[in-house]
Design a protein around this motif. Structure first.
Motif, PDB file in Angstrom:
ATOM      1  N   VAL A 150      46.823  42.753  42.542  1.00 35.63           N
ATOM      2  CA  VAL A 150      46.654  43.553  43.754  1.00 35.63           C
ATOM      3  C   VAL A 150      45.183  43.443  44.128  1.00 35.63           C
ATOM      4  N   SER A 151      44.883  43.462  45.391  1.00 31.86           N
ATOM      5  CA  SER A 151      43.482  43.318  45.801  1.00 31.86           C
ATOM      6  C   SER A 151      42.958  44.605  46.432  1.00 31.86           C
ATOM      7  N   PHE A 152      41.706  44.908  46.103  1.00 32.13           N
ATOM      8  CA  PHE A 152      40.972  45.952  46.809  1.00 32.13           C
ATOM      9  C   PHE A 152      40.240  45.235  47.925  1.00 32.13           C
ATOM     10  N   GLY A 153      40.752  45.364  49.119  1.00 30.78           N
ATOM     11  CA  GLY A 153      40.252  44.625  50.272  1.00 30.78           C
ATOM     12  C   GLY A 153      41.382  43.804  50.854  1.00 30.78           C
ATOM     13  N   ARG A 154      41.565  43.894  52.148  1.00 29.78           N
ATOM     14  CA  ARG A 154      42.660  43.169  52.790  1.00 29.78           C
ATOM     15  C   ARG A 154      42.307  41.699  52.957  1.00 29.78           C
ATOM     16  N   GLU A 160      49.447  40.459  57.585  1.00 29.62           N
ATOM     17  CA  GLU A 160      50.905  40.515  57.674  1.00 29.62           C
ATOM     18  C   GLU A 160      51.561  39.450  56.808  1.00 29.62           C
ATOM     19  N   ALA A 161      50.902  38.327  56.639  1.00 29.32           N
ATOM     20  CA  ALA A 161      51.500  37.215  55.891  1.00 29.32           C
ATOM     21  C   ALA A 161      51.197  37.260  54.401  1.00 29.32           C
ATOM     22  N   ALA A 162      50.352  38.176  53.975  1.00 33.08           N
ATOM     23  CA  ALA A 162      49.946  38.227  52.567  1.00 33.08           C
ATOM     24  C   ALA A 162      51.162  38.378  51.656  1.00 33.08           C
ATOM     25  N   GLU A 163      51.177  37.611  50.566  1.00 32.84           N
ATOM     26  CA  GLU A 163      52.284  37.656  49.619  1.00 32.84           C
ATOM     27  C   GLU A 163      51.938  38.474  48.381  1.00 32.84           C
ATOM     28  N   HIS A 164      50.812  39.156  48.424  1.00 35.12           N
ATOM     29  CA  HIS A 164      50.427  40.030  47.324  1.00 35.12           C
ATOM     30  C   HIS A 164      50.061  41.398  47.903  1.00 35.12           C
ATOM     31  N   PRO A 165      50.227  42.461  47.139  1.00 35.91           N
ATOM     32  CA  PRO A 165      49.865  43.795  47.636  1.00 35.91           C
ATOM     33  C   PRO A 165      48.360  43.972  47.720  1.00 35.91           C
ATOM     34  N   TRP A 166      47.918  44.787  48.671  1.00 40.44           N
ATOM     35  CA  TRP A 166      46.488  45.036  48.825  1.00 40.44           C
ATOM     36  C   TRP A 166      46.248  46.465  49.302  1.00 40.44           C
ATOM     37  N   VAL A 167      45.026  46.928  49.015  1.00 40.17           N
ATOM     38  CA  VAL A 167      44.576  48.258  49.421  1.00 40.17           C
ATOM     39  C   VAL A 167      43.248  48.100  50.132  1.00 40.17           C
ATOM     40  N   ASP A 168      43.072  48.798  51.226  1.00 43.60           N
ATOM     41  CA  ASP A 168      41.793  48.718  51.935  1.00 43.60           C
ATOM     42  C   ASP A 168      41.479  50.060  52.582  1.00 43.60           C
ATOM     43  N   VAL A 169      40.235  50.180  52.999  1.00 45.15           N
ATOM     44  CA  VAL A 169      39.768  51.378  53.689  1.00 45.15           C
ATOM     45  C   VAL A 169      39.718  51.090  55.187  1.00 45.15           C
ATOM     46  N   VAL A 304      45.583  51.374  44.263  1.00 44.70           N
ATOM     47  CA  VAL A 304      45.603  50.071  43.588  1.00 44.70           C
ATOM     48  C   VAL A 304      46.530  50.121  42.375  1.00 44.70           C
ATOM     49  N   LEU A 305      46.397  51.151  41.563  1.00 43.93           N
ATOM     50  CA  LEU A 305      47.231  51.257  40.370  1.00 43.93           C
ATOM     51  C   LEU A 305      48.686  51.569  40.719  1.00 43.93           C
ATOM     52  N   ARG A 322      48.321  49.473  51.409  1.00 46.87           N
ATOM     53  CA  ARG A 322      47.945  50.871  51.558  1.00 46.87           C
ATOM     54  C   ARG A 322      46.577  50.887  52.263  1.00 46.87           C
ATOM     55  N   VAL A 323      46.475  51.618  53.332  1.00 49.11           N
ATOM     56  CA  VAL A 323      45.209  51.743  54.055  1.00 49.11           C
ATOM     57  C   VAL A 323      44.738  53.183  53.916  1.00 49.11           C
ATOM     58  N   ILE A 324      43.555  53.342  53.334  1.00 48.63           N
ATOM     59  CA  ILE A 324      43.007  54.660  53.063  1.00 48.63           C
ATOM     60  C   ILE A 324      42.128  55.103  54.235  1.00 48.63           C
ATOM     61  N   THR A 325      42.340  56.314  54.705  1.00 42.37           N
ATOM     62  CA  THR A 325      41.515  56.866  55.778  1.00 42.37           C
ATOM     63  C   THR A 325      40.271  57.514  55.182  1.00 42.37           C
ATOM     64  N   PRO A 326      39.087  57.044  55.548  1.00 39.80           N
ATOM     65  CA  PRO A 326      37.858  57.639  55.002  1.00 39.80           C
ATOM     66  C   PRO A 326      37.554  58.978  55.645  1.00 39.80           C
TER      67      PRO A 326
END
Length: 345
Positions: A150-154, A160-169, A304-305, A322-326
């Protein structure tokens, strides 16, 4: 029925070398010529070999360990955000009975080399990636070997095409909140200090400010372009850039910045006459009373976890995001005479 473990002798036969050479490649690569190492790594990948030491520990092929690259500390105050993420992810992983294994790498290609070693030795069950971008080869490399990540950062440009999960702010939401706060509290001419030639994150942060000032009726698009300036992400350059911007536009009474490094430099340059808001909510921002956007790294780490762990085990999950709102943290800066800190702060 569990698959039979591949032996080091089988790897040696496939690579056309001795078992000792395979051991050296995996444990003491400096002793082996690069061409030989490439043959051994190819055999390891093809056969799915895992080192005996790991096999003894991982009869279920689990290490309960997640790999995370310890990236070089970026220049500027905002580099501290990586320390916060490391702390949060390690603490939360421990609560799940998991460990974080840190490794270093000079670049993405070097990181794949390091990951190959960690996967072959069975040291990690999954990987948290950082510093992602379009065309990043790491997620596909891990996926092809059945290693969850999983990546921290899109993956900018490929969300939309990403084949792995990601989290970003949501950087745009953060700078929008900063600009809207300045508007609500009386600012009428708000500038933006960002990064030069930036893509992805930098563009997003500028866009949030732009949307707020245009929708707030403060200026038209052409005027907004005039109130944007950029510089490298360090305090000294930010001081110069902010001074030049206010020299050209003396009516600016608010300034939204893409990072705390830029905001601190601007604060030193303009003092209390212009309200400055940064991004990252670093310890420096808190120490000097600088308003800043908090990325909520605690929520990032949890997300991420959530995308990497299920029932206490690292598992591959379908691509998702997952997109986190700051959140904006408002303070009153205490620097009344910026000259006392000097230009090298």
């Amino acid at each position: 029925m569990a698959a039979r473990a591949v032996t080091i002798q089988e790897v040696a036969r496939r690579a056309g070398v001795s078992p000792q050479t395979v051991s050296n490649v995996l444990n003491n690569p400096e002793r082996v010529r690069p061409a030989t190492a490439r043959k051994v790594h190819a055999a390891v990948d093809e056969l799915g070999y895992r080192a005996d030491a790991a096999a003894r520990r991982l009869r279920t092929r689990r290490s309960d360990t997640i790999g995370l690259r310890l990236a070089p500390l970026p220049a500027g105050i905002s580099g501290a955000i990586l320390d916060v993420f490391l702390h949060e992810i390690t603490m939360r992983a421990a609560q799940l009975g998991l460990r974080i294994l840190l490794y270093t790498a000079a670049d993405r290609d070097d990181e794949i080399t390091r990951l190959r070693e960690l996967v072959a030795s069975g040291d990690i069950d999954g990987v948290i990636l950082t510093d992602t971008q379009a065309g990043d080869p790491r997620p596909a490399w891990l996926r092809d070997r059945g290693v969850p990540c999983v990546s921290f950062g899109r993956p900018w440009g490929e969300e939309e095409a990403a084949e792995h999960p990601w989290v970003d702010v949501d950087g745009a939401a953060g700078t929008r909140a900063a600009a809207e706060y300045l508007i609500d509290t009386g600012a009428t001419r708000i500038g933006f200090l960002g990064w030069p030639d930036s893509a992805g994150q930098g563009v997003s942060r500028c866009a949030g400010w732009r949307d707020a000032v245009l929708e707030g009726g403060l200026m038209n698009a052409s005027d907004a372009d005039e109130l944007v300036t950029t510089c490298p992400d360090n305090v000294a350059d930010a001081m110069r850039a902010a001074t030049q911007l206010l020299t050209r536009h003396t009516d600016i009474d608010g300034l939204v910045c893409a990072s705390d490094s830029l905001a601190f430099g601007a604060l030193l340059a303009v003092g209390p006459k212009v309200r400055v808001i940064g991004f990252d909510n670093t310890p420096v921002a808190r120490a000097v009373g600088l308003s800043s956007v908090d990325q909520r790294i605690d929520l990032v780490a949890q997300a991420v976890l959530d995308l990497l762990v299920k029932d206490g085990r690292v598992v591959a999950q379908a691509a998702g995001s997952r997109v986190i709102t700051p959140e904006l943290r408002v303070r009153s800066a205490v620097i009344q005479d910026p000259s006392v800190l000097g230009s090298d702060a």
